[in-house]
Scaffold this active site. Structure first.
Site, PDB file in Angstrom:
ATOM      1  N   LYS A 171       1.766   5.219   9.666  1.00  0.00           N
ATOM      2  CA  LYS A 171       2.655   6.362   9.862  1.00  0.00           C
ATOM      3  C   LYS A 171       1.897   7.645  10.194  1.00  0.00           C
ATOM      4  O   LYS A 171       2.279   8.391  11.088  1.00  0.00           O
ATOM      5  CB  LYS A 171       3.506   6.572   8.614  1.00  0.00           C
ATOM      6  CG  LYS A 171       4.484   5.430   8.342  1.00  0.00           C
ATOM      7  CD  LYS A 171       5.269   5.661   7.065  1.00  0.00           C
ATOM      8  CE  LYS A 171       6.231   4.510   6.776  1.00  0.00           C
ATOM      9  NZ  LYS A 171       6.964   4.710   5.500  1.00  0.00           N
ATOM     10  N   ARG A 200     -20.623   3.879   6.353  1.00  0.00           N
ATOM     11  CA  ARG A 200     -20.806   5.232   5.829  1.00  0.00           C
ATOM     12  C   ARG A 200     -20.096   5.371   4.483  1.00  0.00           C
ATOM     13  O   ARG A 200     -19.236   4.545   4.125  1.00  0.00           O
ATOM     14  CB  ARG A 200     -20.255   6.285   6.800  1.00  0.00           C
ATOM     15  CG  ARG A 200     -18.755   6.155   7.062  1.00  0.00           C
ATOM     16  CD  ARG A 200     -18.238   7.265   7.963  1.00  0.00           C
ATOM     17  NE  ARG A 200     -16.825   7.107   8.266  1.00  0.00           N
ATOM     18  CZ  ARG A 200     -15.833   7.518   7.485  1.00  0.00           C
ATOM     19  NH1 ARG A 200     -16.094   8.150   6.336  1.00  0.00           N
ATOM     20  NH2 ARG A 200     -14.565   7.330   7.834  1.00  0.00           N
ATOM     21  N   THR A 232      -3.256  -0.850   8.173  1.00  0.00           N
ATOM     22  CA  THR A 232      -4.218  -1.517   7.306  1.00  0.00           C
ATOM     23  C   THR A 232      -3.521  -2.567   6.445  1.00  0.00           C
ATOM     24  O   THR A 232      -2.335  -2.452   6.148  1.00  0.00           O
ATOM     25  CB  THR A 232      -4.940  -0.519   6.381  1.00  0.00           C
ATOM     26  OG1 THR A 232      -3.976   0.141   5.546  1.00  0.00           O
ATOM     27  CG2 THR A 232      -5.733   0.500   7.184  1.00  0.00           C
ATOM     28  N   ASN A 252      -3.821  -4.059   2.731  1.00  0.00           N
ATOM     29  CA  ASN A 252      -4.399  -3.565   1.484  1.00  0.00           C
ATOM     30  C   ASN A 252      -4.479  -4.637   0.402  1.00  0.00           C
ATOM     31  O   ASN A 252      -3.570  -5.449   0.243  1.00  0.00           O
ATOM     32  CB  ASN A 252      -3.576  -2.387   0.947  1.00  0.00           C
ATOM     33  CG  ASN A 252      -3.540  -1.221   1.920  1.00  0.00           C
ATOM     34  OD1 ASN A 252      -4.352  -1.143   2.837  1.00  0.00           O
ATOM     35  ND2 ASN A 252      -2.599  -0.329   1.735  1.00  0.00           N
ATOM     36  N   TYR A 260       2.946  -8.786   4.937  1.00  0.00           N
ATOM     37  CA  TYR A 260       2.928  -8.429   3.521  1.00  0.00           C
ATOM     38  C   TYR A 260       3.192  -9.671   2.674  1.00  0.00           C
ATOM     39  O   TYR A 260       4.103 -10.448   2.949  1.00  0.00           O
ATOM     40  CB  TYR A 260       3.987  -7.371   3.211  1.00  0.00           C
ATOM     41  CG  TYR A 260       3.751  -6.048   3.890  1.00  0.00           C
ATOM     42  CD1 TYR A 260       2.550  -5.371   3.741  1.00  0.00           C
ATOM     43  CD2 TYR A 260       4.747  -5.473   4.679  1.00  0.00           C
ATOM     44  CE1 TYR A 260       2.339  -4.150   4.362  1.00  0.00           C
ATOM     45  CE2 TYR A 260       4.543  -4.246   5.307  1.00  0.00           C
ATOM     46  CZ  TYR A 260       3.328  -3.597   5.148  1.00  0.00           C
ATOM     47  OH  TYR A 260       3.120  -2.399   5.771  1.00  0.00           O
ATOM     48  N   GLY A 313       0.815  -1.208   0.000  1.00  0.00           N
ATOM     49  CA  GLY A 313       0.000   0.000   0.000  1.00  0.00           C
ATOM     50  C   GLY A 313       0.848   1.257   0.000  1.00  0.00           C
ATOM     51  O   GLY A 313       1.970   1.283  -0.501  1.00  0.00           O
ATOM     52  N   PHE A 360     -12.159  14.871   4.618  1.00  0.00           N
ATOM     53  CA  PHE A 360     -12.185  15.636   5.859  1.00  0.00           C
ATOM     54  C   PHE A 360     -11.250  16.843   5.743  1.00  0.00           C
ATOM     55  O   PHE A 360     -10.282  16.827   4.982  1.00  0.00           O
ATOM     56  CB  PHE A 360     -11.768  14.757   7.040  1.00  0.00           C
ATOM     57  CG  PHE A 360     -12.749  13.661   7.354  1.00  0.00           C
ATOM     58  CD1 PHE A 360     -13.797  13.882   8.227  1.00  0.00           C
ATOM     59  CD2 PHE A 360     -12.635  12.417   6.753  1.00  0.00           C
ATOM     60  CE1 PHE A 360     -14.710  12.890   8.502  1.00  0.00           C
ATOM     61  CE2 PHE A 360     -13.539  11.402   7.026  1.00  0.00           C
ATOM     62  CZ  PHE A 360     -14.586  11.641   7.905  1.00  0.00           C
ATOM     63  N   GLU A 399      -8.695  -1.237   1.932  1.00  0.00           N
ATOM     64  CA  GLU A 399      -7.822  -1.014   3.089  1.00  0.00           C
ATOM     65  C   GLU A 399      -8.522  -1.575   4.321  1.00  0.00           C
ATOM     66  O   GLU A 399      -9.489  -0.994   4.821  1.00  0.00           O
ATOM     67  CB  GLU A 399      -7.537   0.473   3.280  1.00  0.00           C
ATOM     68  CG  GLU A 399      -6.824   1.114   2.088  1.00  0.00           C
ATOM     69  CD  GLU A 399      -6.713   2.616   2.214  1.00  0.00           C
ATOM     70  OE1 GLU A 399      -5.591   3.115   2.401  1.00  0.00           O
ATOM     71  OE2 GLU A 399      -7.759   3.294   2.125  1.00  0.00           O
TER      72      GLU A 399
END
Length: 290
Positions: A100, A212, A106, A108, A199, A94, A217, A168
């Protein structure tokens, strides 16, 4: 199976079939959020087991469209998907932003592996169950984990948005306890906590509900607050015994990843043994778990 258990399962099946007929619900391989009638619209369910009644509960997403919704005065922060969605593929590195910048790691799955499936999906926050396959038997792997999943482009990272629509998945696990202070119960919990990078490991991901739509944001603090709220809502939904979501961790798609030897899986929606997907009607899947 006792006569009472057999009779209960038969009644449950009849109630599901009747519910499908009343709502004209499509349990085919289409994508979207389920449209569930209000509790008051189906009195025939009131005397049935609580689990069956939960399928008729009022939910936030009242739409068979991927891009429209009608909210209710009795909102819940989660709603069932029209179809249960299953993905299996290798975890990619990802963009490295979850840990970070947000403190929320997550796992991915890129669109390049699931482009056909993801192209039909509404961007937003979903929830469900995941299993990370691991031949080494490391802690927290080869067991179902709760998951809250963003599918989209991460628009809050202005100028650094995802180049493609990606999956994700944040795996929801309890806080690890230091071995020196751990009780017997804590040691059992620690064994179900993933502590290592995975990974490249194959991950099975099953999405059962929607929280949602994806949104941009103004700053990262608002995004982090929203994600923490998503984690809380997803975890609570997957714990509820009067909702169907907790039952899905027993689905053979996930259980097959936890057995020795592991049960191979290739989805019927597309792909191959390296990466594949499929969907199944929500109610049809629920009945198999009764």
């Amino acid at each position: 199976m006792t006569f009472q258990q057999h009779n209960l399962k038969l009644n449950s099946m009849l109630m599901l079939l009747l519910l499908l007929a009343v709502t004209k619900f499509n349990v085919g391989l289409s994508w979207g959020r389920a449209s569930i009638p209000k509790r008051s619209s189906s009195n025939f369910l009131h005397n049935q087991p609580q689990f069956i009644s939960s399928l008729n509960s009022n939910s936030r997403g009242k739409t068979t469209s991927l891009h429209s919704s009608v909210t209710s005065t009795e909102e819940k922060p989660f709603s069932p998907l029209k179809s249960v969605l299953r993905f299996r593929g290798p975890v990619s590195t990802g963009y490295g932003r979850g840990s970070k910048k947000l403190g929320i790691p997550t796992a991915n799955l890129p669109e390049s592996l699931f482009g056909e499936a993801l192209s039909q999906m509404e961007t937003g926050v979903y929830f469900g169950w995941a299993v990370v396959e691991d031949d080494k038997g490391r802690n927290g792997m080869n067991v179902p984990q709760k998951a809250v999943v963003n599918i989209g482009y991460s628009p809050t990272f202005q100028g650094e948005e995802n180049a493609e629509k990606i999956v994700e998945a944040h795996l929801i696990m309890k806080q690890q306890v230091d071995d020196e202070d751990a009780s017997d119960d804590d040691i059992g919990i620690n064994k179900n906590i993933i502590q290592d990078d995975f990974y490249g490991n194959m991950m099975r991901l099953q999405l059962v509900g929607f929280l949602r739509k994806e949104q941009k944001f103004d700053d990262f603090s608002d995004l982090i607050t929203a994600i923490n709220n998503d984690v809380k809502n997803a975890s609570e939904a997957l714990d509820l015994q009067d909702e169907p979501y907790s039952k899905f961790q027993s689905d053979q798609f996930l259980v097959g990843a936890c057995t020795k030897p592991r049960v191979p899986w290739v989805g019927c929606g597309g792909g191959n043994e390296d990466a594949s997907w499929e969907s199944e009607g929500f109610f049809a899947c629920v009945y198999t778990l009764l």
